[in-house]
Design an enzyme around this catalytic site. Sequence first.
Site, mmCIF file in Angstrom:
data_model
loop_
_atom_site.group_PDB
_atom_site.id
_atom_site.type_symbol
_atom_site.label_atom_id
_atom_site.label_comp_id
_atom_site.label_asym_id
_atom_site.label_seq_id
_atom_site.Cartn_x
_atom_site.Cartn_y
_atom_site.Cartn_z
ATOM 1 N N CYS A 11 -5.646 12.002 12.316
ATOM 2 C CA CYS A 11 -6.363 10.722 12.207
ATOM 3 C C CYS A 11 -6.282 10.100 13.599
ATOM 4 O O CYS A 11 -5.762 10.692 14.538
ATOM 5 C CB CYS A 11 -5.711 9.832 11.160
ATOM 6 S SG CYS A 11 -4.105 9.251 11.663
ATOM 7 N N LYS B 271 0.854 -1.210 0.000
ATOM 8 C CA LYS B 271 0.000 0.000 0.000
ATOM 9 C C LYS B 271 0.881 1.248 0.000
ATOM 10 O O LYS B 271 0.678 2.172 -0.787
ATOM 11 C CB LYS B 271 -0.885 0.018 1.234
ATOM 12 C CG LYS B 271 -1.582 1.354 1.510
ATOM 13 C CD LYS B 271 -2.507 1.325 2.699
ATOM 14 C CE LYS B 271 -1.833 1.615 3.998
ATOM 15 N NZ LYS B 271 -1.559 3.030 4.298
ATOM 16 N N ASN B 272 1.891 1.280 0.871
ATOM 17 C CA ASN B 272 2.678 2.491 1.070
ATOM 18 C C ASN B 272 3.742 2.705 0.014
ATOM 19 O O ASN B 272 4.464 3.705 0.053
ATOM 20 C CB ASN B 272 3.274 2.514 2.482
ATOM 21 C CG ASN B 272 2.188 2.700 3.533
ATOM 22 O OD1 ASN B 272 1.050 3.041 3.190
ATOM 23 N ND2 ASN B 272 2.511 2.439 4.772
ATOM 24 N N ASP C 295 4.171 0.429 12.138
ATOM 25 C CA ASP C 295 2.964 -0.187 11.565
ATOM 26 C C ASP C 295 2.797 -1.644 11.981
ATOM 27 O O ASP C 295 1.785 -2.257 11.630
ATOM 28 C CB ASP C 295 2.988 -0.095 10.036
ATOM 29 C CG ASP C 295 2.856 1.332 9.572
ATOM 30 O OD1 ASP C 295 3.121 1.599 8.381
ATOM 31 O OD2 ASP C 295 2.527 2.198 10.397
ATOM 32 N N ARG D 147 -8.616 -0.690 4.155
ATOM 33 C CA ARG D 147 -7.694 0.319 3.636
ATOM 34 C C ARG D 147 -6.368 -0.320 3.234
ATOM 35 O O ARG D 147 -5.719 0.094 2.288
ATOM 36 C CB ARG D 147 -7.394 1.375 4.701
ATOM 37 C CG ARG D 147 -8.609 2.086 5.208
ATOM 38 C CD ARG D 147 -8.212 3.266 6.039
ATOM 39 N NE ARG D 147 -7.295 4.112 5.268
ATOM 40 C CZ ARG D 147 -6.899 5.306 5.690
ATOM 41 N NH1 ARG D 147 -7.287 5.767 6.852
ATOM 42 N NH2 ARG D 147 -6.093 6.038 4.957
ATOM 43 N N ARG E 281 -0.582 14.240 12.750
ATOM 44 C CA ARG E 281 -0.070 14.053 11.381
ATOM 45 C C ARG E 281 0.184 15.398 10.676
ATOM 46 O O ARG E 281 -0.378 15.703 9.640
ATOM 47 C CB ARG E 281 -1.027 13.186 10.559
ATOM 48 C CG ARG E 281 -1.520 11.922 11.228
ATOM 49 C CD ARG E 281 -0.453 10.893 11.520
ATOM 50 N NE ARG E 281 0.127 10.310 10.342
ATOM 51 C CZ ARG E 281 -0.393 9.288 9.655
ATOM 52 N NH1 ARG E 281 -1.542 8.780 10.026
ATOM 53 N NH2 ARG E 281 0.226 8.788 8.601
ATOM 54 N N ARG F 48 -5.250 10.545 4.148
ATOM 55 C CA ARG F 48 -4.287 11.633 4.307
ATOM 56 C C ARG F 48 -3.096 11.490 3.363
ATOM 57 O O ARG F 48 -2.397 12.462 3.092
ATOM 58 C CB ARG F 48 -3.848 11.758 5.742
ATOM 59 C CG ARG F 48 -3.237 10.529 6.343
ATOM 60 C CD ARG F 48 -2.798 10.817 7.725
ATOM 61 N NE ARG F 48 -2.183 12.119 7.810
ATOM 62 C CZ ARG F 48 -0.981 12.421 7.320
ATOM 63 N NH1 ARG F 48 -0.289 11.490 6.706
ATOM 64 N NH2 ARG F 48 -0.480 13.630 7.430
#
Length: 418
Positions: free
Chosen positions: A117, A22-23, A305, A397, A122, A93
């Site tokens: 969030c 994802k990142n 994470d 997500r 953030r 975001r």
Amino acid sequence: MDKIIIEGGRPLVGRIKISGAKNAALPLLAATLLAPGWHTLKNMPDLRDTRTMLLLLETMGVEWQKEDNGTIRVNSAKLASFEASYDLVKTMRASILVLGPLLARMGEARVSLPGGCAIGARPIDFHMQGLEKLGVDLTLANGYVHGRVKELKGGTVYFDIPSVTGTENMLMAAVLAKGTTVIKNAAREPEIGNLVDMLVNMGGCIEGRGTDKLVIQGVAELRPAEISIIPDRIETGTYLIAVGATGGEVTLTNCNPSHLPSLLEKLRIVGLEIKERETEIHVSCPAPLRSVDIKTLPFPGFPTDLQAQIMALMCFSKGLSLITETIFENRFMHVAELKRMGADIRIDGHSAIVKGVDRLYGARVMATDLRASASLIIAALAAEGTTEISRVYHLDRGYDDLVGKLSMVGAMIRREKE
Ligand code: EPZ
């Protein structure tokens, strides 16, 4: 809203294919704004956040096509807007990642401030300070950051904290700036390397890949890229930790063990047996779990994470574990929910002291953010009885087909309408 129901106590056995990261996918999608023409992005995961990014690009005039086997083609030739509106940015975001490429391509960008969030405020001050060093005139008004620049000029920026998306925004602006840009104390996460590879494939000139000092020689224009998205190291780590909690024996395929140096070290201390191959990891958990202390740090330190997930594992270990979160100010939202399942955890500032217990018990719990949800899944897989996890849209997500992948290795897991 959906909920996930898990009958705990079953070992995981079999093979799980890891999806694209994802990142990495999010900055790579943003980078397609830098050059018109058809970009080819392989190993694209199917996530709520990647769908949101594609929608955001579409609102600006970008076209895309989904091919089979996870390849997405993206063309920003008809880019017609430099605005990222609040209604999309508020759901993700990481939309802030269009700021740098829009300034580089169009000389202007108007991006809704991402806002905070669940895990923290953030802020984006490092992004703004860095872009101002390249000559951008940035103003904040009505909840938007508005940037204008006649011509981006190379400059030197130092990040107080090695910001991941801050480094990515700077890379995507500097690659088309006039002259040389130096980013000091740059983030070193593997996703940054994936972006550097894409920008170089597009004709960019970048030195220092994988280090904390990146030197970018600006070029006049770039061409469309062909790039493969790296495997998701956080998804990989989540399933490794799940096997530690449930027992069993699993082979993870399409992954990259070298992206998880700290986690693999810690899991071996805990007692997991881990065999690494180039794109596979074989994991089993023959012995009782030992406790271990964790401190989250920028790469190559222990990833924030994976903090919630390893905390769930430590609930089942023998002894005390001290888990310290140094990256985000509010990333212990999973603690209250784990305690409802019988965990013994005490929070003291930025640290949590976890005392292992013999078992956790199924309960009705609520997901609060993406990685906290993964922590509850792990606890539920190993708990005695049935767990119902509500608000699982958080999971969607960042986890591609989590219920399907876990069912394939023997978990009693299903998803229902709430
Ligand atoms: C990226 O967020 C990831 N998101 C996060 O993953 C991850 O947790 C984080 O990096 C840390 O590894 C994406 O890549 C899309 P930072 P990012 O800027 O870039 C402070 C997930 O679960 N900071 O590296 O937003 C910040 O508050 C998500 O997949 C400033 O003060 O994180 C934090 O304390 C969650 N000012 C620290 O730096 C800034 O301008 C690191 O944040 C920017 C950041």
